[in-house]
Design a protein around this motif. Structure first.
Motif, PDB file in Angstrom:
ATOM      1  N   ILE A 127      74.272  36.325  85.753  1.00  0.00           N
ATOM      2  CA  ILE A 127      75.003  35.058  85.895  1.00  0.00           C
ATOM      3  C   ILE A 127      75.253  34.432  84.523  1.00  0.00           C
ATOM      4  CG2 ILE A 127      74.825  32.687  86.727  1.00  0.00           C
ATOM      5  CD1 ILE A 127      75.555  34.670  88.893  1.00  0.00           C
ATOM      6  N   LEU A 216      74.724  32.297  93.739  1.00  0.00           N
ATOM      7  CA  LEU A 216      75.881  32.298  92.850  1.00  0.00           C
ATOM      8  C   LEU A 216      76.612  33.628  92.839  1.00  0.00           C
ATOM      9  CD1 LEU A 216      74.994  30.168  89.718  1.00  0.00           C
ATOM     10  CD2 LEU A 216      77.025  30.024  91.129  1.00  0.00           C
ATOM     11  N   ILE A 430      78.955  27.718  87.421  1.00  0.00           N
ATOM     12  CA  ILE A 430      77.611  28.158  87.032  1.00  0.00           C
ATOM     13  C   ILE A 430      76.781  26.989  86.517  1.00  0.00           C
ATOM     14  CG2 ILE A 430      76.360  29.576  85.355  1.00  0.00           C
ATOM     15  CD1 ILE A 430      78.660  31.639  85.685  1.00  0.00           C
TER      16      ILE A 430
END
Length: 662
Positions: A127, A216, A430
């Motif tokens: 991520i 995510l 994010i």
């Protein structure tokens, strides 16, 4: 397997895979019906085009009392309902359901602890890499504005993702880690200060980046597929770079049906278990007779929450869900602020700074890879002879449980985040879903968990004071509970010597952790703000009832937002990703969640709920593998976007040049 992906254009019905062909037959039948039905003229042309471009199974039902047709994927809905109710009925009726599923869970933990533990930091690092490498990519047109403000966006994703858990575990988890045997406390060479700090650190590991990583990955893959390539907003679309047009056949139907089961099972178990905490708080406030039938109370609470969740989901994402999320988040911040200013504030600020440093030092590279390999050995396998190892089951009880639980919820929360992230850049998604929630969790657990730990230490201090000076460890024990102690509001003087000075008057009683009643841990802290002897006539009742009342309202709102968000996601999956679907379908799924939770509580109580929770974690194991495939899909989609620029991009451009065929 070699060859090319099959073509799925409606105009060329020949040379197609069976699944796509079946879907087109269903669609042609649907179109034939539409020619004879004037209601079909009201169908959104964009959605009609999407159905022709991606021929997924769909049935249209016309009911005389409805102005609009009900449209949904019949196979996804039937598979999801059949598996969900089959699993639920097994948990309700089989006397050994929990034992059987616990056996499966133990086997999963035994052989896949390494995978659960390793998978999470890999997702975390991935991520961060996406934010650095592809953070500029936008989930929508270049000049489009996000649908929701930053505050509304954070409140909504926070309410769906972790809102309920912060109340349930905010005080109880740090207290449990501080007082029970684990790989930090078991060796016995750390002092109480170190054990308490590590209790917070372990808790933050479970609730920090680790919790949001699978969310995510799921959210980014689904959002890219939908908002940049025009694919339906479903889980199956995340696999388009891998399966191609096979996603529109039975493979995609199975993926979405499995996602429905995971979503409803997760929401139902949380709804049922949270109902017990709500009942505990209301009993403490005197709103519920402690002698009343607990099952009846649980059922009433579940259906009150379900009713409000139904009203919320029917009102839509931008009205009910948004408003309730903002309200719940605001009340939670109010509780956090009031607790901070009434407790020992400078201590809590010190603890926040300290916990942040420890988190950054240990929870990025060290704890995320800790599997307690030696501690997992049983006797006869090489278990430590000094008897200073943690229980061999500890990783399964806590860390692996959390890693598996986050993944099992990823379908629901990830798709919901994707739905509300339209027109945002990947970097802003994010930051909003990864960095900000972790920062908020640091504040929450440092303050609420820190208060619980400080009060437990004071309770232990009073117990020792009673033993040393009054020959009675229960000398200061509260009448409420054997785990709570009344804090003297004046100095305690023995033989002319001051043995206790209260520098924080008004905070009493203080409680230790009761391992058999963790539901009360939160309310013990709320009731400690009693301020005895204050107010007109000295009869001020304190802030305990007020703080507990707000906590119950906030907790109920978070349960409502979890339920209505889950209903919205499930309905989206059942409708092939359509954003517009009939309100009656959302009502159906909201009531399904309430019915499953009710059935489990009535038939099997906590054991049945625990069995379903265990099952959802065990059956969620495949999603750990799926998420790694999604990482590859994200990379493929982002690379394609960079190659072909802004605007609408043909989804086939992200398929590999050398394709395969079933």
């Amino acid at each position: 397997m070699t060859g090319e992906y099959p073509e799925v254009a409606v105009e060329e019905p020949h040379d197609k895979e069976p699944e796509a062909e079946d879907a087109e037959i269903a669609e042609e039948s649907l179109d034939d019906d539409a020619d004879d039905d004037p209601k079909s003229q009201k169908v959104d042309p964009v959605e009609q085009t999407a159905r022709k471009t991606y021929p997924m199974r769909e049935v249209s039902l016309s009911l005389p009392f409805l102005k609009e047709d009900l449209r949904f994927n019949w196979l996804v809905s039937i598979l999801g309902l059949a598996f969900l109710w089959g699993l639920s009925i097994f948990c309700m009726t089989h006397p050994d359901a929990k034992a059987i599923l616990s056996g499966w869970y133990d086997t999963t933990i035994q052989y896949f602890t390494w995978f659960y533990v390793l998978g999470n930091p890999v997702m975390t690092f991935y991520i961060f890499w996406v934010a650095y490498r592809f953070g500029h990519i936008k989930l929508g047109p270049k000049d489009a504005e996000p649908e929701f403000s930053d505050v509304s966006y954070f409140a909504m994703l926070f309410s769906a993702g972790v809102g309920v858990g912060l109340f349930f575990y905010g005080v109880s988890e740090p207290l449990t880690h501080a007082t029970s045997s684990n790989y930090i406390t078991a060796p016995g060479y750390r002092n109480q200060d170190e054990n308490d700090q590590w209790a917070l650190n372990i808790t933050m590991y479970h609730w920090g980046f680790a919790g949001w990583s699978p969310y995510l990955v799921m959210a980014i893959s689904a959002a890219l597929a939908s908002y940049r390539f025009g694919l339906p907003l479903t889980i199956r679309s995340s696999f388009y770079p891998i399966f191609g047009d096979y996603c529109w056949g039975w493979i995609g139907d199975f993926i979405d049906a499995w996602s429905i089961v995971m979503t409803v099972a997760g929401v139902c178990t949380s709804l049922g278990l949270g109902t017990m905490q709500l009942a505990t708080g209301m009993t403490r406030l005197g709103w519920i007779d402690p002698n009343s039938n607990s099952t009846t109370i649980y059922v009433i609470i579940i259906w009150v929450i379900t009713a409000f969740a139904t009203l919320s989901v029917v009102s839509g994402l931008k009205v009910g869900i948004k408003i309730l999320s903002l309200l719940g988040f605001g009340l939670g911040c109010l509780i956090l602020f009031l607790s901070f200013v009434m407790e020992k504030s400078y201590f809590l600020l010190n603890l926040l700074v300290q916990t942040t440093g420890v988190y950054l030092q240990w929870n990025i590279f060290q704890l995320p890879f800790w599997t307690s390999a030696f501690g997992g050995l049983e006797e006869g396998e090489g278990r430590a002879i000094d008897e200073k190892s943690a229980p061999s089951e500890w990783m399964g009880w806590w860390t692996v449980f959390y890693m598996a639980w986050w993944v099992s919820w990823a379908c629901f929360v990830g798709l919901f985040i994707a739905r509300i992230s339209k027109n945002r850049t990947l970097r802003s998604v994010i930051v909003g879903c990864f960095v900000a929630p972790t920062a908020y969790a640091l504040i929450w657990f440092s303050f609420m968990g820190g208060i619980g730990l400080r009060q437990q230490r004071q309770a232990l201090e009073l117990e020792k004071l009673g033993t040393d000076f009054f020959a009675d460890p229960n000398y200061f024990e509260s009448t409420y509970s054997e785990y709570c102690y009344d804090v003297p509001q004046d100095d305690v003087i023995v033989n002319g010597e001051t043995v206790f000075t209260n520098t924080l008057p008004g905070i009493t009683p203080v409680c230790m952790q009761d391992a058999n009643d963790s539901n009360n841990s939160w309310f013990n802290v709320m009731y400690s703000f009693s301020y005895p002897g204050t107010g007109p006539g000295g009869d001020f009742g304190g802030f305990g009832q007020f703080m507990s009342g707000i906590s119950i309202v906030t907790l109920a709102i978070y349960f409502i937002t979890s339920s209505d968000s889950g209903s919205l996601v499930v309905d989206t999956l059942a409708c092939n990703g359509a954003e517009k679907h009939h309100w009656l379908q959302r009502v159906f799924w909201a009531f399904t969640e309430g019915a499953v939770a009710t059935g489990l509580l009535v038939a099997g109580g906590n054991d049945a709920l625990g069995a379903l929770q265990t099952a959802s974690i065990v059956f969620g194991l495949p999603f750990n593998f799926f998420i790694f495939f999604m990482c590859w899909s994200i990379n493929q989609m982002c690379t394609t976007i960079e190659e072909h620029g802004d605007g609408d991009i043909d989804a086939k451009l992200m398929l590999p040049k050398k394709t395969w065929q079933m």
